[in-house]
Scaffold this motif. Structure first.
Motif, PDB file in Angstrom:
ATOM      1  N   PHE A 145       0.819  -1.220   0.000  1.00 18.25           N
ATOM      2  CA  PHE A 145       0.000   0.000   0.000  1.00 18.25           C
ATOM      3  C   PHE A 145       0.851   1.268   0.000  1.00 18.25           C
ATOM      4  CE2 PHE A 145      -2.604  -3.392   1.494  1.00 18.25           C
ATOM      5  CZ  PHE A 145      -3.903  -3.095   1.117  1.00 18.25           C
ATOM      6  N   ALA A 146       2.146   1.117  -0.211  1.00 17.41           N
ATOM      7  CA  ALA A 146       3.045   2.278  -0.181  1.00 17.41           C
ATOM      8  C   ALA A 146       2.678   3.281  -1.266  1.00 17.41           C
ATOM      9  CB  ALA A 146       4.485   1.819  -0.366  1.00 17.41           C
ATOM     10  N   ASP A 147       2.889   4.546  -0.979  1.00 17.06           N
ATOM     11  CA  ASP A 147       2.652   5.578  -1.981  1.00 17.06           C
ATOM     12  C   ASP A 147       3.464   5.273  -3.234  1.00 17.06           C
ATOM     13  OD1 ASP A 147       1.061   6.756  -0.102  1.00 17.06           O
ATOM     14  OD2 ASP A 147       2.378   8.475   0.263  1.00 17.06           O
ATOM     15  N   ALA A 148       2.863   5.560  -4.384  1.00 14.71           N
ATOM     16  CA  ALA A 148       3.500   5.259  -5.658  1.00 14.71           C
ATOM     17  C   ALA A 148       4.368   6.418  -6.128  1.00 14.71           C
ATOM     18  CB  ALA A 148       2.429   4.960  -6.709  1.00 14.71           C
ATOM     19  N   THR A 149       5.335   6.114  -6.965  1.00 14.07           N
ATOM     20  CA  THR A 149       6.075   7.142  -7.690  1.00 14.07           C
ATOM     21  C   THR A 149       5.338   7.393  -8.994  1.00 14.07           C
ATOM     22  OG1 THR A 149       8.173   6.432  -6.736  1.00 14.07           O
ATOM     23  CG2 THR A 149       8.270   7.739  -8.751  1.00 14.07           C
ATOM     24  N   LEU A 150       4.938   8.629  -9.211  1.00 19.64           N
ATOM     25  CA  LEU A 150       4.160   8.946 -10.397  1.00 19.64           C
ATOM     26  C   LEU A 150       5.052   9.044 -11.625  1.00 19.64           C
ATOM     27  CD1 LEU A 150       1.827  11.732  -8.946  1.00 19.64           C
ATOM     28  CD2 LEU A 150       1.348   9.288  -9.190  1.00 19.64           C
ATOM     29  N   GLY A 151       4.489   8.656 -12.774  1.00 20.65           N
ATOM     30  CA  GLY A 151       5.205   8.790 -14.031  1.00 20.65           C
ATOM     31  C   GLY A 151       4.983  10.162 -14.642  1.00 20.65           C
ATOM     32  N   ALA A 152       5.261  10.263 -15.923  1.00 28.22           N
ATOM     33  CA  ALA A 152       5.135  11.545 -16.620  1.00 28.22           C
ATOM     34  C   ALA A 152       3.688  11.990 -16.744  1.00 28.22           C
ATOM     35  CB  ALA A 152       5.772  11.441 -18.005  1.00 28.22           C
ATOM     36  N   ASP A 153       2.753  11.037 -16.648  1.00 33.51           N
ATOM     37  CA  ASP A 153       1.322  11.342 -16.782  1.00 33.51           C
ATOM     38  C   ASP A 153       0.589  10.812 -15.551  1.00 33.51           C
ATOM     39  OD1 ASP A 153      -1.313  11.706 -17.478  1.00 33.51           O
ATOM     40  OD2 ASP A 153      -1.126  10.830 -19.487  1.00 33.51           O
ATOM     41  N   PRO A 154       0.539  11.596 -14.463  1.00 35.05           N
ATOM     42  CA  PRO A 154      -0.108  11.107 -13.235  1.00 35.05           C
ATOM     43  C   PRO A 154      -1.565  10.717 -13.436  1.00 35.05           C
ATOM     44  CG  PRO A 154       1.216  13.039 -12.766  1.00 35.05           C
ATOM     45  CD  PRO A 154       1.168  12.910 -14.261  1.00 35.05           C
ATOM     46  N   ALA A 155      -2.287  11.422 -14.303  1.00 31.03           N
ATOM     47  CA  ALA A 155      -3.684  11.068 -14.540  1.00 31.03           C
ATOM     48  C   ALA A 155      -3.792   9.675 -15.142  1.00 31.03           C
ATOM     49  CB  ALA A 155      -4.338  12.105 -15.448  1.00 31.03           C
ATOM     50  N   GLU A 156      -2.872   9.336 -16.040  1.00 29.35           N
ATOM     51  CA  GLU A 156      -2.867   7.993 -16.627  1.00 29.35           C
ATOM     52  C   GLU A 156      -2.532   6.945 -15.571  1.00 29.35           C
ATOM     53  OE1 GLU A 156      -2.865   4.554 -18.867  1.00 29.35           O
ATOM     54  OE2 GLU A 156      -3.879   6.486 -19.154  1.00 29.35           O
ATOM     55  N   ASP A 157      -1.618   7.256 -14.665  1.00 26.96           N
ATOM     56  CA  ASP A 157      -1.309   6.332 -13.567  1.00 26.96           C
ATOM     57  C   ASP A 157      -2.557   6.071 -12.735  1.00 26.96           C
ATOM     58  OD1 ASP A 157       1.376   6.316 -14.327  1.00 26.96           O
ATOM     59  OD2 ASP A 157       1.938   7.872 -12.882  1.00 26.96           O
ATOM     60  N   PHE A 158      -3.283   7.131 -12.418  1.00 24.12           N
ATOM     61  CA  PHE A 158      -4.512   7.001 -11.625  1.00 24.12           C
ATOM     62  C   PHE A 158      -5.547   6.183 -12.393  1.00 24.12           C
ATOM     63  CE2 PHE A 158      -8.619   8.242 -10.021  1.00 24.12           C
ATOM     64  CZ  PHE A 158      -8.433   8.442  -8.659  1.00 24.12           C
ATOM     65  N   ARG A 159      -5.741   6.505 -13.659  1.00 22.24           N
ATOM     66  CA  ARG A 159      -6.749   5.827 -14.474  1.00 22.24           C
ATOM     67  C   ARG A 159      -6.442   4.335 -14.618  1.00 22.24           C
ATOM     68  NH1 ARG A 159      -5.426   7.827 -18.993  1.00 22.24           N
ATOM     69  NH2 ARG A 159      -6.281   9.889 -18.517  1.00 22.24           N
ATOM     70  N   ARG A 160      -5.175   4.011 -14.922  1.00 21.42           N
ATOM     71  CA  ARG A 160      -4.787   2.624 -15.161  1.00 21.42           C
ATOM     72  C   ARG A 160      -4.907   1.784 -13.900  1.00 21.42           C
ATOM     73  NH1 ARG A 160      -0.032   1.150 -13.988  1.00 21.42           N
ATOM     74  NH2 ARG A 160       0.782   3.274 -14.258  1.00 21.42           N
ATOM     75  N   THR A 161      -4.380   2.287 -12.785  1.00 22.22           N
ATOM     76  CA  THR A 161      -4.443   1.505 -11.549  1.00 22.22           C
ATOM     77  C   THR A 161      -5.867   1.451 -11.007  1.00 22.22           C
ATOM     78  OG1 THR A 161      -3.810   3.463 -10.243  1.00 22.22           O
ATOM     79  CG2 THR A 161      -2.044   1.953 -10.942  1.00 22.22           C
ATOM     80  N   GLY A 162      -6.651   2.503 -11.245  1.00 17.98           N
ATOM     81  CA  GLY A 162      -8.055   2.471 -10.844  1.00 17.98           C
ATOM     82  C   GLY A 162      -8.833   1.420 -11.596  1.00 17.98           C
ATOM     83  N   ALA A 163      -8.591   1.310 -12.918  1.00 17.34           N
ATOM     84  CA  ALA A 163      -9.270   0.290 -13.720  1.00 17.34           C
ATOM     85  C   ALA A 163      -8.870  -1.113 -13.268  1.00 17.34           C
ATOM     86  CB  ALA A 163      -8.932   0.488 -15.198  1.00 17.34           C
ATOM     87  N   ASP A 164      -7.594  -1.283 -12.914  1.00 22.51           N
ATOM     88  CA  ASP A 164      -7.144  -2.589 -12.439  1.00 22.51           C
ATOM     89  C   ASP A 164      -7.806  -2.940 -11.118  1.00 22.51           C
ATOM     90  OD1 ASP A 164      -5.307  -4.914 -12.651  1.00 22.51           O
ATOM     91  OD2 ASP A 164      -4.478  -4.065 -10.796  1.00 22.51           O
TER      92      ASP A 164
END
Length: 204
Positions: free
Chosen positions: A65-84
């Motif tokens: 549950f550790a905080d993630a390191t965001l990539g170049a597109d934080p919204a895409e990180d949120f969207r992708r992990t949310g869908a998963d």
């Protein structure tokens, strides 16, 4: 499970909010005291990953549950992990799997419905945090209050969160509850119950 699909709706609303985040806005303050927008999104993405791992049978490992390191597109990180995570909850619903959530009380295992309810509240409240940081959450609040089942689920779970000094101490997920006012809608009442000021503004 109906709650799993309500969570999916909540995630869609949160993704819509986060999709509006621009890189130059990541240092903005949020209603989460001391957290910038970047820090909040790091937390959210980390929680998506942790809950998804728990839904797929992982044991009580806080590192998941550790905080993630965001990539170049934080919204895409949120969207992708949310869908998963949405997919993982749907998979868990097939067998009604209980979840280990090491950051909550004794870690569980928690019944699936309870775990999904926890994250539904996190999704909507943190979605509101992001929207407020960007300048206004009226659209999100109206969307939730306009959906009777989603608003009821949010308020029901929020009402069940203990409002004791121990549960709301510094470093905990929520601050002491506030008074919402008689005319408040269900989203604003849930925010107040969890220690958020529905009128919060980022300032000049």
């Amino acid at each position: 499970m109906k709650l799993v699909e309500l969570h999916a709706q909540a995630m869609e609303l949160a993704v819509e909010v986060v999709d509006a985040v621009r890189p130059e806005q990541l240092d903005r303050p949020t209603p989460c005291a001391g957290w910038t927008l970047r820090r909040l999104l790091e937390h959210c993405v980390g929680q998506h990953r942790g809950f998804a791992a728990a839904a797929r049978g992982a044991g009580p490992d806080p590192a998941l549950f550790a905080d993630a390191t965001l990539g170049a597109d934080p919204a895409e990180d949120f969207r992708r992990t949310g869908a998963d995570l949405v997919a993982a909850f749907r998979e868990a619903a097939v067998t009604d799997r209980a979840l280990w959530l090491p950051e909550i009380r004794d870690g569980g295992p928690f019944p699936l419905a309870q775990a999904v309810g926890f994250h539904l509240v996190d999704t909507l409240v943190h979605g509101w945090d992001v929207a407020a940081a960007l300048g206004g959450a009226d659209r999100l609040v109206a969307a939730v209050d306009g959906d009777d089942a989603l608003a009821a689920a949010l308020l029901t779970v929020s009402e069940a969160v203990p409002n004791t000094p121990e549960a709301r101490a510094p470093g905990r997920a929520f601050r002491p509850g506030l008074e919402a006012g008689g005319g408040a809608g269900r989203f604003d009442r849930a925010l107040a119950l969890l220690g958020r000021d529905p009128a919060w503004k980022a300032g000049p």
